[in-house]
Design an enzyme around this catalytic site. Structure first.
Site, mmCIF file in Angstrom:
data_model
loop_
_atom_site.group_PDB
_atom_site.id
_atom_site.type_symbol
_atom_site.label_atom_id
_atom_site.label_comp_id
_atom_site.label_asym_id
_atom_site.label_seq_id
_atom_site.Cartn_x
_atom_site.Cartn_y
_atom_site.Cartn_z
ATOM 1 N N CYS A 114 1.043 -1.442 -0.092
ATOM 2 C CA CYS A 114 -0.081 -0.339 0.117
ATOM 3 C C CYS A 114 1.247 0.741 -0.138
ATOM 4 O O CYS A 114 0.467 2.675 -0.319
ATOM 5 C CB CYS A 114 -0.561 0.316 1.283
ATOM 6 S SG CYS A 114 -2.242 -1.333 1.291
ATOM 7 N N HIS A 251 -3.460 7.392 2.691
ATOM 8 C CA HIS A 251 -3.497 6.286 2.156
ATOM 9 C C HIS A 251 -5.422 5.979 2.702
ATOM 10 O O HIS A 251 -5.404 5.847 3.438
ATOM 11 C CB HIS A 251 -3.217 5.346 2.499
ATOM 12 C CG HIS A 251 -3.212 3.296 1.904
ATOM 13 N ND1 HIS A 251 -3.233 3.442 0.691
ATOM 14 C CD2 HIS A 251 -3.376 2.253 2.858
ATOM 15 C CE1 HIS A 251 -3.673 1.988 0.853
ATOM 16 N NE2 HIS A 251 -3.672 1.467 1.682
ATOM 17 N N ASN A 281 -9.880 -0.485 -0.532
ATOM 18 C CA ASN A 281 -8.442 -0.114 -0.691
ATOM 19 C C ASN A 281 -7.522 -0.511 -1.891
ATOM 20 O O ASN A 281 -7.591 -1.833 -2.069
ATOM 21 C CB ASN A 281 -8.303 -1.048 0.742
ATOM 22 C CG ASN A 281 -6.922 -0.827 0.933
ATOM 23 O OD1 ASN A 281 -5.629 -0.722 -0.374
ATOM 24 N ND2 ASN A 281 -6.329 -1.533 2.583
HETATM 25 O O1 UT7 Z 1 -3.854 -1.132 3.750
HETATM 26 C C1 UT7 Z 1 -3.236 -1.585 4.775
HETATM 27 C C2 UT7 Z 1 -4.362 -2.571 5.076
HETATM 28 N N1 UT7 Z 1 -5.267 -2.572 6.140
HETATM 29 C C3 UT7 Z 1 -5.277 -2.066 6.612
HETATM 30 O O2 UT7 Z 1 -5.146 -0.606 6.745
HETATM 31 C C4 UT7 Z 1 -6.933 -1.774 7.591
HETATM 32 C C5 UT7 Z 1 -6.766 -2.545 9.250
HETATM 33 N N2 UT7 Z 1 -7.440 -2.275 10.378
HETATM 34 C C6 UT7 Z 1 -9.075 -2.101 9.454
HETATM 35 O O3 UT7 Z 1 -9.188 -1.515 8.774
HETATM 36 C C7 UT7 Z 1 -9.270 -2.848 10.476
HETATM 37 O O4 UT7 Z 1 -9.073 -3.583 11.664
HETATM 38 C C8 UT7 Z 1 -10.869 -3.827 10.291
HETATM 39 C C9 UT7 Z 1 -12.021 -3.069 9.447
HETATM 40 C C10 UT7 Z 1 -10.102 -4.685 9.127
HETATM 41 C C11 UT7 Z 1 -11.853 -4.556 11.363
HETATM 42 O O5 UT7 Z 1 -12.336 -3.266 11.808
HETATM 43 P P1 UT7 Z 1 -12.499 -4.289 13.864
HETATM 44 O O6 UT7 Z 1 -12.935 -2.406 14.789
HETATM 45 O O7 UT7 Z 1 -10.638 -3.712 13.699
HETATM 46 O O8 UT7 Z 1 -13.021 -5.182 13.186
HETATM 47 P P2 UT7 Z 1 -12.388 -6.192 14.297
HETATM 48 O O9 UT7 Z 1 -11.636 -6.827 13.741
HETATM 49 O O10 UT7 Z 1 -11.785 -6.526 15.704
HETATM 50 O O11 UT7 Z 1 -13.804 -7.584 14.340
HETATM 51 C C12 UT7 Z 1 -15.310 -6.762 15.446
HETATM 52 C C13 UT7 Z 1 -16.460 -7.726 15.184
HETATM 53 C C14 UT7 Z 1 -15.252 -9.984 14.978
HETATM 54 O O12 UT7 Z 1 -16.833 -9.748 16.108
HETATM 55 P P3 UT7 Z 1 -16.489 -10.613 16.860
HETATM 56 O O13 UT7 Z 1 -15.350 -10.875 17.217
HETATM 57 O O14 UT7 Z 1 -16.478 -9.050 18.262
HETATM 58 O O15 UT7 Z 1 -17.783 -11.122 17.445
HETATM 59 C C15 UT7 Z 1 -15.411 -9.251 13.890
HETATM 60 O O16 UT7 Z 1 -15.607 -11.104 13.435
HETATM 61 O O17 UT7 Z 1 -16.577 -8.081 13.830
HETATM 62 C C16 UT7 Z 1 -16.986 -9.112 12.919
HETATM 63 N N3 UT7 Z 1 -16.449 -8.421 11.611
HETATM 64 C C17 UT7 Z 1 -17.302 -8.667 10.803
HETATM 65 N N4 UT7 Z 1 -18.681 -8.492 11.262
HETATM 66 C C18 UT7 Z 1 -19.355 -8.199 9.317
HETATM 67 C C19 UT7 Z 1 -14.915 -8.571 10.577
HETATM 68 N N5 UT7 Z 1 -15.296 -8.349 9.483
HETATM 69 C C20 UT7 Z 1 -16.921 -8.853 9.946
HETATM 70 C C21 UT7 Z 1 -17.570 -8.429 8.206
HETATM 71 N N6 UT7 Z 1 -18.970 -8.472 8.513
HETATM 72 N N7 UT7 Z 1 -17.043 -7.445 7.517
#
Ligand code: UT7
Length: 324
Positions: A114, A251, A281
């Site tokens: 990225c 980004h 992204n």
């Molecule tokens: O370019 C560089 C590369 N990438 C990035 O910059 C991404 C960096 N990270 C992020 O943007 C965020 O960490 C994410 C968007 C990937 C995830 O957001 P989060 O607020 O950190 O969520 P999480 O991983 O803590 O997940 C929260 C909940 C989980 O459920 P439980 O364990 O709380 O029951 C996940 O299983 O959301 C669930 N979850 C989803 N639910 C619905 C994860 N993905 C999804 C989804 N739809 N697509």
């Protein structure tokens, strides 16, 4: 006097097919509400069957050349930032060079995920300043749809396909921070973070392309701090402060990351370019896509100070400071 590189033109290309959050909710257990709330993403574009990274790149590059008012004969350097090349070799940039009819100078790919566009821009700026090139095409292009696990909701909702490009041209400056063009660049890598964001395949390891694996929370945390530090670094290198910044082009991975970076830098939200809702992204392509958006909207005035910054797999990160 000092040689500088200025942005002469910008261009973008997004594939025709659009995949909405609702479309994705038919594939995996997710919802438009979750994706919008957690990431700000509303839709992403997906390359057509047979459409390659070189095709996206050439379309964005042609738009940038048109915007700059230059032809293939005027270009003497092509640098393509991509993580999703057409083939293992030769560089996709070589194909792009041939497609465009550019016949002077080198063409090569840069792989910094990225952060790739910032790495490519830095390389082009350095070559222009050394007199090794006069007019460069710097492109970021990706087809992430081909390296996603479409059953993994934690990654497949986050990425999209697209390309953006700029024409960077040599110009004379005074060597001061009032010059137009690229004023400073800063790059970094911490290879110890390899496992936080990677693709689980490759030529030497599995002889397959693999799919994206990510520890989202750790990437989020480091993305905010690394992008802020990089912008502070390039400002300090130019004896400028956060108050001098007119625009931030971060980004485009997640609106929450973008807002946090803007807040930490003390910038009003109206000074931060946001396009993540429209294309998700697109890795190395997000910055030239957002820059093109800003130019098309007529946001940048001559003399404006613009910071570009990114963070990605590796981890890699960096920033570039431009005076428009
Ligand atoms: O370019 C560089 C590369 N990438 C990035 O910059 C991404 C960096 N990270 C992020 O943007 C965020 O960490 C994410 C968007 C990937 C995830 O957001 P989060 O607020 O950190 O969520 P999480 O991983 O803590 O997940 C929260 C909940 C989980 O459920 P439980 O364990 O709380 O029951 C996940 O299983 O959301 C669930 N979850 C989803 N639910 C619905 C994860 N993905 C999804 C989804 N739809 N697509």
């Amino acid at each position: 006097m000092m040689r500088r590189s200025i942005v002469k033109g910008v261009g973008a290309y997004l594939p025709e097919k659009v995949l909405t959050n609702d479309d994705l909710s038919q594939l995996v257990e997710t919802s438009d509400e979750w994706i919008k709330q957690r990431t700000g993403i509303e839709r992403r574009h997906i390359a057509a069957d047979g459409e390659l990274t070189c095709d996206l790149s050439a379309k964005a590059a042609l738009a940038a050349m048109d915007n700059a008012g230059v032809t293939a004969d005027d270009i003497d350097l092509v640098i393509l930032a991509t993580t999703t090349p057409d083939n293992t070799f030769p560089a996709t940039a070589a194909r792009v060079q041939a497609k465009l009819g550019v016949s002077k100078g080198p063409a090569f790919d840069v792989q910094a995920v990225c952060s790739g566009f910032i790495f490519a821009l830095t390389q082009a700026d350095n070559m222009i300043r050394l007199g090794q090139a006069k007019r460069a095409l710097v492109i970021g292009a990706e087809i992430y749809s081909r390296i996603l696990d479409w059953q993994d909701r934690s990654t497949c909702v986050l990425f999209g396909d697209g390309a953006g490009a700029i024409v960077l041209e040599a110009a004379e400056g005074e060597g001061s921070n009032t010059d137009r063009g690229v004023l400073a660049t800063s790059l970094g890598t911490d290879g110890r973070c390899y496992d936080h964001l990677y693709v689980d395949g490759g030529v030497a390891s599995t002889q397959t392309a693999g799919v994206v694996k990510m520890a989202g929370k750790e990437v989020f945390r480091q993305a905010v701090s690394r992008m802020c530090e990089s912008v502070e670094q390039v400002l300090a290198d130019c004896d400028l402060s956060k108050e001098d910044l007119n625009w931030l082009i971060p980004h485009q991975a997640n609106i929450r990351i973008i807002n946090k970076v803007g807040d930490k830098l003390g910038l009003d939200g109206s000074k931060v370019i946001v396009t993540v809702q429209d294309h998700a992204n697109t890795s190395a392509a997000t910055i030239p896509l957002a820059l093109t958006h800003g130019v098309k909207k007529g946001l940048f005035k001559p003399g404006d100070v613009i910071a570009l910054t990114a963070m990605g797999g590796g981890f890699t990160w960096g920033a570039a400071l431009l005076r428009w």
